[in-house]
Write a protein that holds these residues in place. Structure first.
Motif, PDB file in Angstrom:
ATOM      1  N   VAL A 124      50.191  52.221  34.024  1.00  0.00           N
ATOM      2  CA  VAL A 124      48.934  51.967  33.318  1.00  0.00           C
ATOM      3  C   VAL A 124      48.741  50.480  33.034  1.00  0.00           C
ATOM      4  O   VAL A 124      47.654  49.938  33.266  1.00  0.00           O
ATOM      5  N   ASP A 125      49.791  49.810  32.542  1.00  0.00           N
ATOM      6  CA  ASP A 125      49.655  48.382  32.234  1.00  0.00           C
ATOM      7  C   ASP A 125      49.286  47.570  33.473  1.00  0.00           C
ATOM      8  O   ASP A 125      48.432  46.686  33.414  1.00  0.00           O
ATOM      9  N   THR A 126      49.927  47.861  34.596  1.00  0.00           N
ATOM     10  CA  THR A 126      49.639  47.126  35.820  1.00  0.00           C
ATOM     11  C   THR A 126      48.196  47.327  36.248  1.00  0.00           C
ATOM     12  O   THR A 126      47.506  46.367  36.613  1.00  0.00           O
ATOM     13  N   ILE A 127      47.727  48.552  36.187  1.00  0.00           N
ATOM     14  CA  ILE A 127      46.342  48.829  36.563  1.00  0.00           C
ATOM     15  C   ILE A 127      45.383  48.094  35.630  1.00  0.00           C
ATOM     16  O   ILE A 127      44.409  47.471  36.086  1.00  0.00           O
ATOM     17  N   LEU A 128      45.644  48.135  34.340  1.00  0.00           N
ATOM     18  CA  LEU A 128      44.769  47.442  33.381  1.00  0.00           C
ATOM     19  C   LEU A 128      44.769  45.932  33.597  1.00  0.00           C
ATOM     20  O   LEU A 128      43.713  45.291  33.520  1.00  0.00           O
ATOM     21  N   PHE A 129      45.924  45.348  33.872  1.00  0.00           N
ATOM     22  CA  PHE A 129      45.982  43.907  34.108  1.00  0.00           C
ATOM     23  C   PHE A 129      45.213  43.516  35.369  1.00  0.00           C
ATOM     24  O   PHE A 129      44.474  42.524  35.377  1.00  0.00           O
ATOM     25  N   VAL A 130      45.376  44.283  36.450  1.00  0.00           N
ATOM     26  CA  VAL A 130      44.676  43.963  37.700  1.00  0.00           C
ATOM     27  C   VAL A 130      43.167  44.134  37.526  1.00  0.00           C
ATOM     28  O   VAL A 130      42.387  43.290  37.982  1.00  0.00           O
ATOM     29  N   VAL A 131      42.740  45.179  36.855  1.00  0.00           N
ATOM     30  CA  VAL A 131      41.312  45.380  36.607  1.00  0.00           C
ATOM     31  C   VAL A 131      40.758  44.245  35.746  1.00  0.00           C
ATOM     32  O   VAL A 131      39.652  43.749  35.995  1.00  0.00           O
ATOM     33  N   THR A 132      41.523  43.805  34.760  1.00  0.00           N
ATOM     34  CA  THR A 132      41.081  42.698  33.916  1.00  0.00           C
ATOM     35  C   THR A 132      40.931  41.422  34.737  1.00  0.00           C
ATOM     36  O   THR A 132      39.950  40.683  34.578  1.00  0.00           O
ATOM     37  N   LEU A 133      41.882  41.143  35.630  1.00  0.00           N
ATOM     38  CA  LEU A 133      41.762  39.961  36.475  1.00  0.00           C
ATOM     39  C   LEU A 133      40.534  40.037  37.375  1.00  0.00           C
ATOM     40  O   LEU A 133      39.866  39.034  37.621  1.00  0.00           O
ATOM     41  N   LYS A 134      40.246  41.223  37.881  1.00  0.00           N
ATOM     42  CA  LYS A 134      39.041  41.378  38.702  1.00  0.00           C
ATOM     43  C   LYS A 134      37.784  41.172  37.870  1.00  0.00           C
ATOM     44  O   LYS A 134      36.827  40.546  38.323  1.00  0.00           O
ATOM     45  N   ARG A 135      37.767  41.684  36.652  1.00  0.00           N
ATOM     46  CA  ARG A 135      36.579  41.581  35.799  1.00  0.00           C
ATOM     47  C   ARG A 135      36.292  40.138  35.389  1.00  0.00           C
ATOM     48  O   ARG A 135      35.138  39.762  35.248  1.00  0.00           O
ATOM     49  N   ILE A 136      37.328  39.363  35.169  1.00  0.00           N
ATOM     50  CA  ILE A 136      37.104  37.969  34.800  1.00  0.00           C
ATOM     51  C   ILE A 136      37.049  37.070  36.031  1.00  0.00           C
ATOM     52  O   ILE A 136      36.991  35.851  35.910  1.00  0.00           O
ATOM     53  N   ARG A 137      37.081  37.685  37.189  1.00  0.00           N
ATOM     54  CA  ARG A 137      36.981  36.993  38.476  1.00  0.00           C
ATOM     55  C   ARG A 137      38.099  35.972  38.676  1.00  0.00           C
ATOM     56  O   ARG A 137      37.864  34.875  39.177  1.00  0.00           O
ATOM     57  N   ALA A 138      39.283  36.321  38.250  1.00  0.00           N
ATOM     58  CA  ALA A 138      40.440  35.440  38.430  1.00  0.00           C
ATOM     59  C   ALA A 138      41.120  35.675  39.770  1.00  0.00           C
ATOM     60  O   ALA A 138      41.929  34.870  40.209  1.00  0.00           O
ATOM     61  N   LEU A 139      40.808  36.799  40.434  1.00  0.00           N
ATOM     62  CA  LEU A 139      41.375  37.083  41.742  1.00  0.00           C
ATOM     63  C   LEU A 139      40.430  36.567  42.813  1.00  0.00           C
ATOM     64  O   LEU A 139      39.200  36.671  42.686  1.00  0.00           O
ATOM     65  N   LYS A 140      40.982  36.022  43.879  1.00  0.00           N
ATOM     66  CA  LYS A 140      40.154  35.525  44.974  1.00  0.00           C
ATOM     67  C   LYS A 140      39.468  36.694  45.661  1.00  0.00           C
ATOM     68  O   LYS A 140      40.024  37.768  45.798  1.00  0.00           O
ATOM     69  N   GLY A 141      38.260  36.467  46.109  1.00  0.00           N
ATOM     70  CA  GLY A 141      37.528  37.501  46.827  1.00  0.00           C
ATOM     71  C   GLY A 141      36.694  38.387  45.909  1.00  0.00           C
ATOM     72  O   GLY A 141      36.057  39.318  46.364  1.00  0.00           O
ATOM     73  N   THR A 142      36.700  38.094  44.627  1.00  0.00           N
ATOM     74  CA  THR A 142      35.906  38.912  43.705  1.00  0.00           C
ATOM     75  C   THR A 142      34.670  38.168  43.204  1.00  0.00           C
ATOM     76  O   THR A 142      33.903  38.706  42.432  1.00  0.00           O
TER      77      THR A 142
END
Length: 85
Positions: free
Chosen positions: A62-80
């Motif tokens: 759960v923590d990993t999924i929440l962290f990755v979703v948060t990075l996508k939401r704040i556009r910290a991951l490339k390609g988002t």
């Protein structure tokens, strides 16, 4: 058995330091997931299967999924990033 325990404890220390000092946020999340997985194994060795299952489900899942979703939401991951006009 002692060698396995020492190896797991050294791995926990390595993962904890790796999580803190990694500059890449996604890599830090992956190292944190490894930390949680190793901690679940440690709980099993300590004969506490209920904590091991909880650590595996919450820490590595759960923590990993929440962290990755948060990075996508704040556009910290490339390609988002969206092309804004």
């Amino acid at each position: 058995m002692i060698v396995l325990e020492i190896f797991l404890l050294l791995s926990l220390i390595f993962c904890a330091l790796g999580t803190v000092f990694t500059r890449n946020l996604l890599a830090s999340i992956v190292v944190f997931m490894a930390f949680s997985s190793i901690m679940a194994i440690v709980w099993l060795i300590l004969q506490s299967p209920d904590l091991a299952i909880t650590e595996a489900a919450v820490g590595a899942g759960v923590d990993t999924i929440l962290f990755v979703v948060t990075l996508k939401r704040i556009r910290a991951l490339k390609g988002t990033e969206r092309n804004e006009k």
